[in-house]
Design a protein around this motif. Structure first.
Motif, PDB file in Angstrom:
ATOM      1  N   LYS A   6       6.874 -20.242  33.475  1.00 60.50           N
ATOM      2  CA  LYS A   6       5.955 -20.128  32.331  1.00 60.50           C
ATOM      3  C   LYS A   6       4.863 -21.193  32.383  1.00 60.50           C
ATOM      4  N   VAL A   7       4.188 -21.253  33.541  1.00 58.97           N
ATOM      5  CA  VAL A   7       3.078 -22.178  33.754  1.00 58.97           C
ATOM      6  C   VAL A   7       1.899 -21.403  34.337  1.00 58.97           C
ATOM      7  N   GLU A   8       0.743 -22.014  34.286  1.00 59.54           N
ATOM      8  CA  GLU A   8      -0.447 -21.483  34.941  1.00 59.54           C
ATOM      9  C   GLU A   8      -0.646 -22.281  36.224  1.00 59.54           C
ATOM     10  N   LEU A   9      -0.781 -21.584  37.346  1.00 60.45           N
ATOM     11  CA  LEU A   9      -0.976 -22.248  38.641  1.00 60.45           C
ATOM     12  C   LEU A   9      -2.251 -21.797  39.357  1.00 60.45           C
ATOM     13  N   LEU A  10      -2.849 -20.721  38.909  1.00 61.36           N
ATOM     14  CA  LEU A  10      -3.979 -20.131  39.642  1.00 61.36           C
ATOM     15  C   LEU A  10      -5.337 -20.356  38.998  1.00 61.36           C
ATOM     16  N   ASP A  11      -5.401 -21.038  37.885  1.00 64.63           N
ATOM     17  CA  ASP A  11      -6.669 -21.245  37.191  1.00 64.63           C
ATOM     18  C   ASP A  11      -7.397 -22.444  37.782  1.00 64.63           C
ATOM     19  N   LYS A  12      -8.390 -22.169  38.616  1.00 68.48           N
ATOM     20  CA  LYS A  12      -9.140 -23.240  39.283  1.00 68.48           C
ATOM     21  C   LYS A  12     -10.240 -23.840  38.395  1.00 68.48           C
ATOM     22  N   MET A  13     -10.422 -23.297  37.196  1.00 72.88           N
ATOM     23  CA  MET A  13     -11.475 -23.800  36.316  1.00 72.88           C
ATOM     24  C   MET A  13     -10.997 -24.914  35.390  1.00 72.88           C
ATOM     25  N   ASN A  14      -9.763 -25.324  35.551  1.00 73.31           N
ATOM     26  CA  ASN A  14      -9.266 -26.455  34.787  1.00 73.31           C
ATOM     27  C   ASN A  14      -9.357 -27.715  35.625  1.00 73.31           C
ATOM     28  N   VAL A  15      -9.338 -28.838  34.966  1.00 73.71           N
ATOM     29  CA  VAL A  15      -9.538 -30.128  35.617  1.00 73.71           C
ATOM     30  C   VAL A  15      -8.270 -30.958  35.494  1.00 73.71           C
ATOM     31  N   CYS A  16      -7.888 -31.608  36.591  1.00 70.15           N
ATOM     32  CA  CYS A  16      -6.741 -32.515  36.581  1.00 70.15           C
ATOM     33  C   CYS A  16      -7.247 -33.925  36.872  1.00 70.15           C
ATOM     34  N   PHE A  17      -6.752 -34.869  36.112  1.00 65.96           N
ATOM     35  CA  PHE A  17      -7.172 -36.257  36.278  1.00 65.96           C
ATOM     36  C   PHE A  17      -6.064 -37.171  35.808  1.00 65.96           C
ATOM     37  N   LYS A  18      -6.174 -38.433  36.193  1.00 65.90           N
ATOM     38  CA  LYS A  18      -5.198 -39.426  35.754  1.00 65.90           C
ATOM     39  C   LYS A  18      -5.715 -40.104  34.496  1.00 65.90           C
ATOM     40  N   GLN A  19      -4.812 -40.272  33.575  1.00 62.51           N
ATOM     41  CA  GLN A  19      -5.098 -41.074  32.394  1.00 62.51           C
ATOM     42  C   GLN A  19      -3.953 -42.074  32.319  1.00 62.51           C
ATOM     43  N   GLY A  20      -4.230 -43.289  32.774  1.00 60.41           N
ATOM     44  CA  GLY A  20      -3.167 -44.258  32.948  1.00 60.41           C
ATOM     45  C   GLY A  20      -2.264 -43.783  34.070  1.00 60.41           C
TER      46      GLY A  20
END
Length: 160
Positions: free
Chosen positions: A92-106
């Motif tokens: 129950k996750v999204e794995l194929l959406d390339k329009m989202n952004v991943c980044f580190k916060q701390g």
């Protein structure tokens, strides 16, 4: 043929699948077992096909393929996408959406829609020094060198 990631060349094709949430500790063993099983059986009869994977930050599934004979076929790609779709449904996750952004916060990895990421930059919750993940890199060299970098050094710097 499954090989250790260290045996994969810099020219190898890379696909990065960021999860919309961190996988729970109770899910990780089964998830990694599924990934490894898929990669081991993915074109296992073709000795020119070397495949490996990385599972990073309990969030990113990275599939890596080195194929020396010809271009990677659509059937090979379709098999991987079908596998990823199965994981999406199972966990129950999204794995194929390339329009989202991943980044580190701390010490945490965040997953945000692009519009929310832009708001964080505007509100100075993130800076040019914040670490971003470029999930659009497509070869192993770029993955090792440019996947994880400061926003100011990435293509995302246009939003600063």
């Amino acid at each position: 043929m499954f090989v250790d990631y260290s045996e994969i060349s810099d020219d190898a094709k890379v696909w990065i699948y960021p999860s919309s949430r961190k996988f729970y500790n109770t899910e990780i063993e089964a998830l990694e077992s599924s990934i490894k099983s898929f990669v081991k059986n993915w074109q296992k009869e073709d000795e020119n096909f070397k495949a490996s994977y990385q599972f990073l930050y309990n969030r990113f599934i990275v599939l890596v393929v080195e194929y020396s004979e010809t271009a990677i076929s659509n059937a090979v790609i379709d098999a991987s996408v079908s596998f990823i779709l199965q994981l999406q449904e199972t966990y129950k996750v999204e794995l194929l959406d390339k329009m989202n952004v991943c980044f580190k916060q701390g010490e945490f990895v965040q997953y945000k829609e692009l519009k929310d990421f832009k708001k964080l930059l505007k509100n100075k919750a993130l800076t040019g020094k914040s670490i971003i993940f470029d999930n659009l890199v497509n070869n192993n060299y770029d993955f090792k060198n440019f996947w994880e970098m400061p926003i100011e050094d990435s293509w995302y710097n246009r939003f600063l």
